[in-house]
Motif scaffolding. Structure first.
Motif, PDB file in Angstrom:
ATOM      1  N   ILE A  28       0.835  -1.203   0.000  1.00 53.85           N
ATOM      2  CA  ILE A  28       0.000   0.000   0.000  1.00 53.85           C
ATOM      3  C   ILE A  28       0.869   1.250   0.000  1.00 53.85           C
ATOM      4  O   ILE A  28       0.627   2.202  -0.753  1.00 53.85           O
ATOM      5  N   ARG A  29       1.903   1.251   0.823  1.00 57.00           N
ATOM      6  CA  ARG A  29       2.791   2.418   0.856  1.00 57.00           C
ATOM      7  C   ARG A  29       3.482   2.610  -0.501  1.00 57.00           C
ATOM      8  O   ARG A  29       3.607   3.732  -0.990  1.00 57.00           O
ATOM      9  N   ALA A  30       3.910   1.509  -1.130  1.00 54.48           N
ATOM     10  CA  ALA A  30       4.589   1.611  -2.420  1.00 54.48           C
ATOM     11  C   ALA A  30       3.647   2.108  -3.512  1.00 54.48           C
ATOM     12  O   ALA A  30       4.046   2.874  -4.384  1.00 54.48           O
ATOM     13  N   ALA A  31       2.379   1.681  -3.453  1.00 52.95           N
ATOM     14  CA  ALA A  31       1.432   2.029  -4.514  1.00 52.95           C
ATOM     15  C   ALA A  31       0.823   3.409  -4.341  1.00 52.95           C
ATOM     16  O   ALA A  31       0.463   4.062  -5.328  1.00 52.95           O
ATOM     17  N   THR A  32       0.683   3.874  -3.100  1.00 53.21           N
ATOM     18  CA  THR A  32      -0.080   5.108  -2.862  1.00 53.21           C
ATOM     19  C   THR A  32       0.677   6.144  -2.044  1.00 53.21           C
ATOM     20  O   THR A  32       0.213   7.287  -1.946  1.00 53.21           O
ATOM     21  N   THR A  33       1.781   5.779  -1.415  1.00 49.88           N
ATOM     22  CA  THR A  33       2.538   6.586  -0.447  1.00 49.88           C
ATOM     23  C   THR A  33       1.814   6.745   0.886  1.00 49.88           C
ATOM     24  O   THR A  33       2.339   7.389   1.789  1.00 49.88           O
ATOM     25  N   LEU A  34       0.622   6.169   1.036  1.00 50.06           N
ATOM     26  CA  LEU A  34      -0.149   6.296   2.280  1.00 50.06           C
ATOM     27  C   LEU A  34       0.097   5.086   3.178  1.00 50.06           C
ATOM     28  O   LEU A  34       0.682   4.087   2.766  1.00 50.06           O
ATOM     29  N   THR A  35      -0.370   5.177   4.414  1.00 46.23           N
ATOM     30  CA  THR A  35      -0.229   4.078   5.358  1.00 46.23           C
ATOM     31  C   THR A  35      -1.594   3.552   5.778  1.00 46.23           C
ATOM     32  O   THR A  35      -2.581   4.282   5.799  1.00 46.23           O
ATOM     33  N   GLY A  36      -1.622   2.268   6.102  1.00 43.39           N
ATOM     34  CA  GLY A  36      -2.834   1.648   6.607  1.00 43.39           C
ATOM     35  C   GLY A  36      -2.523   0.804   7.814  1.00 43.39           C
ATOM     36  O   GLY A  36      -1.400   0.298   7.972  1.00 43.39           O
ATOM     37  N   SER A  37      -3.502   0.645   8.688  1.00 41.78           N
ATOM     38  CA  SER A  37      -3.349  -0.180   9.884  1.00 41.78           C
ATOM     39  C   SER A  37      -4.103  -1.487   9.693  1.00 41.78           C
ATOM     40  O   SER A  37      -5.225  -1.501   9.175  1.00 41.78           O
ATOM     41  N   VAL A  38      -3.488  -2.580  10.122  1.00 41.39           N
ATOM     42  CA  VAL A  38      -4.021  -3.917   9.871  1.00 41.39           C
ATOM     43  C   VAL A  38      -4.301  -4.614  11.196  1.00 41.39           C
ATOM     44  O   VAL A  38      -3.459  -4.616  12.107  1.00 41.39           O
ATOM     45  N   GLY A  39      -5.495  -5.211  11.297  1.00 40.65           N
ATOM     46  CA  GLY A  39      -5.848  -6.053  12.431  1.00 40.65           C
ATOM     47  C   GLY A  39      -6.078  -7.472  11.963  1.00 40.65           C
ATOM     48  O   GLY A  39      -6.696  -7.688  10.915  1.00 40.65           O
ATOM     49  N   LEU A  40      -5.605  -8.454  12.711  1.00 40.10           N
ATOM     50  CA  LEU A  40      -5.757  -9.865  12.382  1.00 40.10           C
ATOM     51  C   LEU A  40      -6.376 -10.597  13.571  1.00 40.10           C
ATOM     52  O   LEU A  40      -5.927 -10.424  14.707  1.00 40.10           O
ATOM     53  N   ALA A  41      -7.407 -11.390  13.302  1.00 38.15           N
ATOM     54  CA  ALA A  41      -8.077 -12.130  14.374  1.00 38.15           C
ATOM     55  C   ALA A  41      -8.888 -13.258  13.758  1.00 38.15           C
ATOM     56  O   ALA A  41      -8.927 -13.422  12.534  1.00 38.15           O
ATOM     57  N   GLY A  42      -9.571 -13.995  14.618  1.00 37.94           N
ATOM     58  CA  GLY A  42     -10.387 -15.108  14.158  1.00 37.94           C
ATOM     59  C   GLY A  42     -11.817 -14.726  13.842  1.00 37.94           C
ATOM     60  O   GLY A  42     -12.616 -15.592  13.492  1.00 37.94           O
ATOM     61  N   SER A  43     -12.159 -13.436  13.963  1.00 38.00           N
ATOM     62  CA  SER A  43     -13.510 -12.980  13.642  1.00 38.00           C
ATOM     63  C   SER A  43     -13.443 -11.542  13.157  1.00 38.00           C
ATOM     64  O   SER A  43     -12.458 -10.828  13.385  1.00 38.00           O
ATOM     65  N   LYS A  44     -14.517 -11.110  12.504  1.00 33.33           N
ATOM     66  CA  LYS A  44     -14.561  -9.749  11.972  1.00 33.33           C
ATOM     67  C   LYS A  44     -14.536  -8.719  13.099  1.00 33.33           C
ATOM     68  O   LYS A  44     -13.818  -7.710  13.024  1.00 33.33           O
ATOM     69  N   MET A  45     -15.302  -8.958  14.140  1.00 26.49           N
ATOM     70  CA  MET A  45     -15.352  -8.006  15.250  1.00 26.49           C
ATOM     71  C   MET A  45     -13.968  -7.791  15.856  1.00 26.49           C
ATOM     72  O   MET A  45     -13.530  -6.654  16.055  1.00 26.49           O
ATOM     73  N   LEU A  46     -13.264  -8.873  16.113  1.00 22.82           N
ATOM     74  CA  LEU A  46     -11.962  -8.760  16.760  1.00 22.82           C
ATOM     75  C   LEU A  46     -10.901  -8.209  15.814  1.00 22.82           C
ATOM     76  O   LEU A  46      -9.997  -7.489  16.238  1.00 22.82           O
ATOM     77  N   ALA A  47     -11.019  -8.509  14.513  1.00 23.10           N
ATOM     78  CA  ALA A  47     -10.067  -7.950  13.549  1.00 23.10           C
ATOM     79  C   ALA A  47     -10.203  -6.441  13.473  1.00 23.10           C
ATOM     80  O   ALA A  47      -9.205  -5.717  13.388  1.00 23.10           O
ATOM     81  N   LYS A  48     -11.419  -5.949  13.548  1.00 24.86           N
ATOM     82  CA  LYS A  48     -11.633  -4.503  13.515  1.00 24.86           C
ATOM     83  C   LYS A  48     -11.093  -3.849  14.793  1.00 24.86           C
ATOM     84  O   LYS A  48     -10.473  -2.777  14.743  1.00 24.86           O
ATOM     85  N   ILE A  49     -11.323  -4.474  15.937  1.00 23.07           N
ATOM     86  CA  ILE A  49     -10.776  -3.950  17.191  1.00 23.07           C
ATOM     87  C   ILE A  49      -9.246  -3.939  17.127  1.00 23.07           C
ATOM     88  O   ILE A  49      -8.595  -2.985  17.560  1.00 23.07           O
ATOM     89  N   ALA A  50      -8.666  -4.977  16.532  1.00 15.87           N
ATOM     90  CA  ALA A  50      -7.209  -5.051  16.426  1.00 15.87           C
ATOM     91  C   ALA A  50      -6.660  -3.930  15.554  1.00 15.87           C
ATOM     92  O   ALA A  50      -5.622  -3.331  15.874  1.00 15.87           O
ATOM     93  N   SER A  51      -7.323  -3.610  14.455  1.00 21.27           N
ATOM     94  CA  SER A  51      -6.815  -2.533  13.594  1.00 21.27           C
ATOM     95  C   SER A  51      -6.917  -1.185  14.294  1.00 21.27           C
ATOM     96  O   SER A  51      -6.069  -0.306  14.082  1.00 21.27           O
ATOM     97  N   GLU A  52      -7.924  -1.014  15.147  1.00 20.48           N
ATOM     98  CA  GLU A  52      -8.014   0.219  15.933  1.00 20.48           C
ATOM     99  C   GLU A  52      -6.825   0.325  16.882  1.00 20.48           C
ATOM    100  O   GLU A  52      -6.241   1.384  17.076  1.00 20.48           O
ATOM    101  N   GLN A  53      -6.451  -0.812  17.479  1.00 21.87           N
ATOM    102  CA  GLN A  53      -5.317  -0.822  18.391  1.00 21.87           C
ATOM    103  C   GLN A  53      -4.006  -0.561  17.651  1.00 21.87           C
ATOM    104  O   GLN A  53      -3.050  -0.033  18.223  1.00 21.87           O
ATOM    105  N   ALA A  54      -3.947  -0.949  16.399  1.00 21.93           N
ATOM    106  CA  ALA A  54      -2.714  -0.833  15.628  1.00 21.93           C
ATOM    107  C   ALA A  54      -2.450   0.580  15.126  1.00 21.93           C
ATOM    108  O   ALA A  54      -1.351   0.872  14.661  1.00 21.93           O
TER     109      ALA A  54
END
Length: 482
Positions: free
Chosen positions: A134-160
């Motif tokens: 993403i940084r190479a293609a757009t110069t922007l940054t993104g935060s990534v969350g990984l978990a076993g469910s959608k709810m927890l993945a979204k919470i993880a990206s907020e933490q990141a």
């Protein structure tokens, strides 16, 4: 629930503001606020530099100016944001066929469906590669969350955030969720949070302790059952590749209340044309036309009319919206108008209304679309087309793109008293020079945004990292949002 963190949630960091900083080298590292700039404007996105002054999304622009008077205040450029979003979504689809976009800057990805090994290290490698791409293609940054469910993945990206990656390991869910506020759970909005507060429930742990029966009594069977499951870390919602839109709509909030009935009717017609343009862009038609009106006292009403069949004819939608307006009292003033179409379909059914109205509406439609083109270019703004026999008033919106035959590409810093100030620079260049022109200078023309690319020689906007060491990754309950 999965036993490996194979659901990824991507959330771009301060997306609109970061895109503006990347496109405008003179704004990198400085506070930027994107949103409505009129007396009733609302902040859409604030850069992390502006957030340091207390500015946040959904705040009134007037309040933001008081907190951070030296920020750059810009009107949105959705053509640029869609361009960047398309590039990001292409990278997500390279990871997996199951991508669920939530907005221009946010999406879920099912890594398991993309053939990525079901283990934490493999998921982490995929997430880190995505961030680099993403940084190479757009110069922007993104935060990534990984978990076993959608709810927890979204919470993880907020933490990141910002510019990080966080993993919530299976088995740590309840310990992590327990102390968090109830509002962190999907489906807990202001009304539900107030119901829970009155019952003495404030945290996720207290929701779990209340038990399913008590939650069903408070909130109803479906909502109570779902909320109790999520409070214990259970969320089995799948990543859905196609999210079918239920309606298409547009609306405008006016800087000054509208009292002139003729002006109100003209604005409804303009909104109807914009709505149909968006409807056609999506390849859809619709059967129900909806009019939304917010009056001077903030009371809001909606009126709807269902046609005999789905349509994407501008004249049909315009006339239906006009009929709906006939039943609305506009004396006292109108602060917001909206037109929408629901009951969507993938086809159109020939409508007698269209045949009757097409000839009479053809010239009006042409004029309306011309006015919209001027509006999008930032020349006339929300006032629409100029009155007959009067020259167009060139209204240059802060942040929008322009081009000059001698000085090249630039963007509007501001305008007033017959002058417009432009800074001439482009993505990847050094900060450019500022020049001033008469607002009606024929050499100064609206332009499309230049693409953001991460090519050689272009320095990306500097990432703002948490107080922990640069590049640090956070996992499970140890993660924290700055």
């Amino acid at each position: 629930m999965r036993d490996a963190p194979t659901i990824l949630h991507l959330d771009m960091d301060a997306f609109f503001a970061a895109a503006e900083q990347a496109a405008k080298p003179s704004l990198r590292g400085k506070p930027v606020v994107v949103g409505g700039l009129g007396p009733r404007g609302v902040v859409s996105t604030a850069s992390y530099e502006a957030r340091g002054f207390g500015v946040h999304s959904a705040m009134s622009t007037a309040q933001a100016r008081r907190l951070c008077p030296n920020a750059a205040y810009l009107t949105p450029r959705f053509s640029l944001y869609r361009q960047v979003s398309d590039a990001v979504m292409e990278l997500l689809h390279a990871l997996s066929p199951l991508v669920e976009p939530l907005s221009l800057d946010e999406a879920f990805v099912d890594l398991e469906a993309g053939g990525i090994e079901a283990g934490e290290e493999a998921a982490r490698r995929a997430g880190e590669k995505l961030r680099r791409d993403i940084r190479a293609a757009t110069t922007l940054t993104g935060s990534v969350g990984l978990a076993g469910s959608k709810m927890l993945a979204k919470i993880a990206s907020e933490q990141a955030k910002p510019d990080g990656l966080a993993v919530i390991r299976p088995g740590t869910e309840r310990r992590l969720l327990g102390p968090m506020p109830a509002r962190i759970l999907p489906g807990v909005g202001p009304a539900t949070a107030e119901h829970l507060r009155r019952a003495g429930i404030h945290t996720v742990a207290e929701i779990a302790e209340a038990g399913e029966g008590e939650l069903v009594r408070l909130l109803g069977k479906a909502h109570g059952t779902s909320l109790h499951a999520m409070s214990t870390g259970h969320d089995d919602r799948p990543v859905v590749a196609e999210r079918d839109a239920k309606s298409v709509s547009v609306e405008d909030t006016f800087d000054v209340d509208l009292h002139d009935r003729v002006r109100v009717r003209a604005e409804v017609g303009r909104l109807a044309d914009r709505c149909v343009k968006r409807l056609r862009s999506a390849g859809r038609s619709g059967r129900t036309v909806v009019l939304k009106v917010r009056r001077y006292d903030f009371s809001t009403l909606t009126r709807s009319e269902t046609l005999r069949g789905p349509t994407d004819e501008p004249a049909v939608v315009r006339e239906a919206a006009d009929r709906l307006l006939d039943g609305v009292d506009t004396t006292g003033g109108i602060r917001l108008l909206g037109v929408g179409v629901s009951g969507l379909a993938d086809f159109t059914q020939e409508d007698l209304f269209a045949q009757a109205a097409s000839e009479n509406a053809e010239r009006a439609e042409s004029g309306s679309l011309e006015a919209e083109a001027l509006d999008v270019a930032g020349v006339t703004g929300s006032q629409g087309a100029p009155a007959a026999g009067r020259p167009a008033v060139r209204r240059w919106l802060p942040g929008h793109d322009v081009r000059h035959p001698e000085h090249g590409a630039g963007w509007v810093q501001g305008s007033g008293v017959g002058k417009v100030t432009v800074r001439f620079e482009r993505p990847g260049s050094a900060p450019g020079r500022v020049r001033t022109f008469p607002v009606d200078d024929p050499d100064l023309q609206p332009s499309e945004p230049l693409p953001l690319t991460g090519g050689a020689g272009q320095s990306p906007a500097p990432a703002i990292r948490p107080k922990s060491s640069p590049g640090a990754e956070r996992s499970g309950a140890a993660a924290s949002r700055p």
